[in-house]
Design an enzyme around this catalytic site. Structure first.
Site, PDB file in Angstrom:
ATOM      1  N   ASP A  37       0.815  -1.227   0.000  1.00 16.72           N
ATOM      2  CA  ASP A  37       0.000   0.000   0.000  1.00 16.72           C
ATOM      3  C   ASP A  37       0.845   1.272   0.000  1.00 16.72           C
ATOM      4  O   ASP A  37       0.311   2.381   0.077  1.00 16.72           O
ATOM      5  CB  ASP A  37      -0.954  -0.003   1.208  1.00 16.72           C
ATOM      6  N   GLY A  38       2.188   1.126  -0.047  1.00 16.07           N
ATOM      7  CA  GLY A  38       3.040   2.313  -0.114  1.00 16.07           C
ATOM      8  C   GLY A  38       3.665   2.713   1.208  1.00 16.07           C
ATOM      9  O   GLY A  38       4.517   3.603   1.254  1.00 16.07           O
ATOM     10  N   GLU A  39       3.248   2.085   2.303  1.00 25.31           N
ATOM     11  CA  GLU A  39       3.876   2.408   3.600  1.00 25.31           C
ATOM     12  C   GLU A  39       5.328   1.931   3.606  1.00 25.31           C
ATOM     13  O   GLU A  39       5.688   1.008   2.871  1.00 25.31           O
ATOM     14  CB  GLU A  39       3.102   1.728   4.745  1.00 25.31           C
ATOM     15  N   ARG A  96      14.894  25.289  -1.796  1.00 19.38           N
ATOM     16  CA  ARG A  96      14.543  26.433  -2.656  1.00 19.38           C
ATOM     17  C   ARG A  96      13.286  27.146  -2.177  1.00 19.38           C
ATOM     18  O   ARG A  96      13.066  28.296  -2.488  1.00 19.38           O
ATOM     19  CB  ARG A  96      14.401  25.963  -4.115  1.00 19.38           C
ATOM     20  N   GLN A  97      12.457  26.440  -1.400  1.00 20.55           N
ATOM     21  CA  GLN A  97      11.260  27.104  -0.842  1.00 20.55           C
ATOM     22  C   GLN A  97      11.663  27.657   0.532  1.00 20.55           C
ATOM     23  O   GLN A  97      11.297  27.129   1.575  1.00 20.55           O
ATOM     24  CB  GLN A  97      10.099  26.101  -0.742  1.00 20.55           C
ATOM     25  N   HIS A 130      21.316  24.779  -1.167  1.00 23.24           N
ATOM     26  CA  HIS A 130      20.820  25.950  -1.891  1.00 23.24           C
ATOM     27  C   HIS A 130      20.536  27.091  -0.905  1.00 23.24           C
ATOM     28  O   HIS A 130      19.436  27.223  -0.377  1.00 23.24           O
ATOM     29  CB  HIS A 130      19.554  25.601  -2.680  1.00 23.24           C
ATOM     30  N   LYS A 196      18.652  35.726 -14.563  1.00 19.68           N
ATOM     31  CA  LYS A 196      17.572  34.766 -14.853  1.00 19.68           C
ATOM     32  C   LYS A 196      16.230  35.270 -14.338  1.00 19.68           C
ATOM     33  O   LYS A 196      16.142  35.799 -13.236  1.00 19.68           O
ATOM     34  CB  LYS A 196      17.902  33.427 -14.184  1.00 19.68           C
ATOM     35  N   ARG A 198      12.456  33.612 -13.755  1.00 24.01           N
ATOM     36  CA  ARG A 198      11.707  32.359 -13.840  1.00 24.01           C
ATOM     37  C   ARG A 198      10.262  32.653 -14.208  1.00 24.01           C
ATOM     38  O   ARG A 198       9.568  33.419 -13.543  1.00 24.01           O
ATOM     39  CB  ARG A 198      11.787  31.603 -12.501  1.00 24.01           C
TER      40      ARG A 198
HETATM   41  C1  R5P Z   1      17.737  27.695  -8.672  1.00 19.95           C
HETATM   42  O1  R5P Z   1      17.889  28.813  -8.266  1.00 19.95           O
HETATM   43  C2  R5P Z   1      18.822  26.685  -8.742  1.00 19.95           C
HETATM   44  O2  R5P Z   1      20.049  27.219  -8.374  1.00 19.95           O
HETATM   45  C3  R5P Z   1      18.903  26.037 -10.128  1.00 19.95           C
HETATM   46  O3  R5P Z   1      19.346  26.995 -11.060  1.00 19.95           O
HETATM   47  C4  R5P Z   1      17.555  25.514 -10.544  1.00 19.95           C
HETATM   48  O4  R5P Z   1      16.995  24.772  -9.508  1.00 19.95           O
HETATM   49  C5  R5P Z   1      17.655  24.676 -11.784  1.00 19.95           C
HETATM   50  O5  R5P Z   1      16.380  24.219 -12.108  1.00 19.95           O
HETATM   51  P1  R5P Z   1      16.016  23.835 -13.582  1.00 19.95           P
HETATM   52  O6  R5P Z   1      17.036  22.841 -14.060  1.00 19.95           O
HETATM   53  O7  R5P Z   1      14.648  23.228 -13.498  1.00 19.95           O
HETATM   54  O8  R5P Z   1      15.999  25.085 -14.397  1.00 19.95           O
END
Ligand code: R5P
Length: 301
Positions: A37-39, A96-97, A130, A196, A198
């Site tokens: 069942d995934g446990e 990242r969060q 990160h 960058k 996003r």
């Molecule tokens: C984000 O700030 C990280 O440093 C990476 O650049 C990011 O997680 C890369 O994600 P993806 O390959 O999906 O662009």
């Protein structure tokens, strides 16, 4: 003194073997299975009473499953009488969060750190965590925490295996400046970063402001390749600016879906990653840096 014992969870089995060989610490056996069942079912096959236990487990690919596994493992090791539980979590998911980008969002980084501490983790070693809005690992963990880096070994590997003429190090975004700087210092060359934006989880736009890469061999350095969007866009931007060759490197090769294909198709000569997450491009092992760090601290006490 009784030697520490190392266990490799399902996200760190091979790395645990490598670290055990390098440190001379005993390698233990932990059985991890899923019920129909995934446990999750876990059983430690060695006596840990009164011993320092090193638990190696990267939180990747099925992050929630590995997180539950880690919590069960840590609490059980303590229950079985381990003196200390030292987590080696080379890839630490959810970092990242690290803030509430939109009202009502979960700040997962903080919560995961608290969960591991509450389960009984005494110390943590990780690799190229990160760190963005949280600047230092000590701001997120209350227990002793060590953030190691694979970047030096990654760029040394690249400079040894590819014919590059005075390479230029590029970070694909501002967050990557911390790793670009280490890479540039290691090779004694210059570095710069791109810009960058996003658009979504899969889509990014990358701009190169003042970066002069014409005729240069470029090594891109980042912590994570997930979908490959960031790396592929960085490669495209650098190619259009006249870079001679481009090698993409990262510490954590999550490589979701067609990430490798996207990056190579964009024009990268190759991709080089570490083995914090096993992958077809994990040419560089983090076992030596982890083993050295453990021997400096754990082996001595
Ligand atoms: C984000 O700030 C990280 O440093 C990476 O650049 C990011 O997680 C890369 O994600 P993806 O390959 O999906 O662009």
């Amino acid at each position: 003194m009784v030697k520490p014992i190392i266990f490799g969870g399902s996200g760190g089995r091979v790395l645990a073997v490598k670290i055990a060989k390098l440190t001379g610490f005993e390698l233990g056996e932990v059985v991890v299975k899923s019920f129909p069942d995934g446990e999750t079912y876990i059983r430690f096959m060695n006596d840990v009473e009164g011993r320092d236990v090193i638990l190696v487990n990267s939180i990747h690919h099925k992050p929630n499953d590995i997180l539950v596994e880690l919590l069960f493992e840590i609490e059980t090791l303590k229950d079985l009488g381990a003196k200390r539980v030292i987590g080696v979590i080379p890839y630490f998911a959810y970092a990242r969060q690290d803030t509430r980008f939109n009202p009502g969002e979960v700040v997962s980084f903080e919560i995961v750190a608290r969960m591991l501490e509450r389960a009984g983790l005494d110390e943590i070693y990780t690799v190229d965590l990160h760190l963005h809005r949280v600047r230092d690992i000590s701001e997120i963990f209350k227990i002793p925490a060590y953030n190691l880096t694979a970047v030096r070994d990654l760029v040394r590997y690249v400079s040894k295996h590819y014919k590059l003429e005075k390479p230029l190090i590029i970070g694909p975004d501002e967050e990557a400046e911390q790793w670009a700087k280490i890479a540039a210092e290691t090779l004694g060359v210059d570095y710069d970063v791109l810009e960058k934006k996003r658009i979504s989880a899969e889509e990014v736009v990358i701009e190169a402001r003042t970066v002069n890469v014409r005729g240069r061999d470029v090594i891109i350095v980042d912590d994570i390749i997930s979908t490959g969007g960031t790396m592929a866009e960085a490669v495209k931007a650098l190619k259009s600016l006249g870079a001679r060759s481009i090698i993409a490197t990262c510490t954590h090769a999550l490589l979701v879906g067609e990430a490798l294909y996207r990056i190579l198709r964009a024009g990268a000569v190759d991709i080089v990653a570490s083995d914090t997450i096993p992958s077809p491009v994990s040419y560089v092992s983090v076992a030596p840096i982890i083993a050295n760090a453990l021997m400096r601290k754990v082996g001595k006490e």
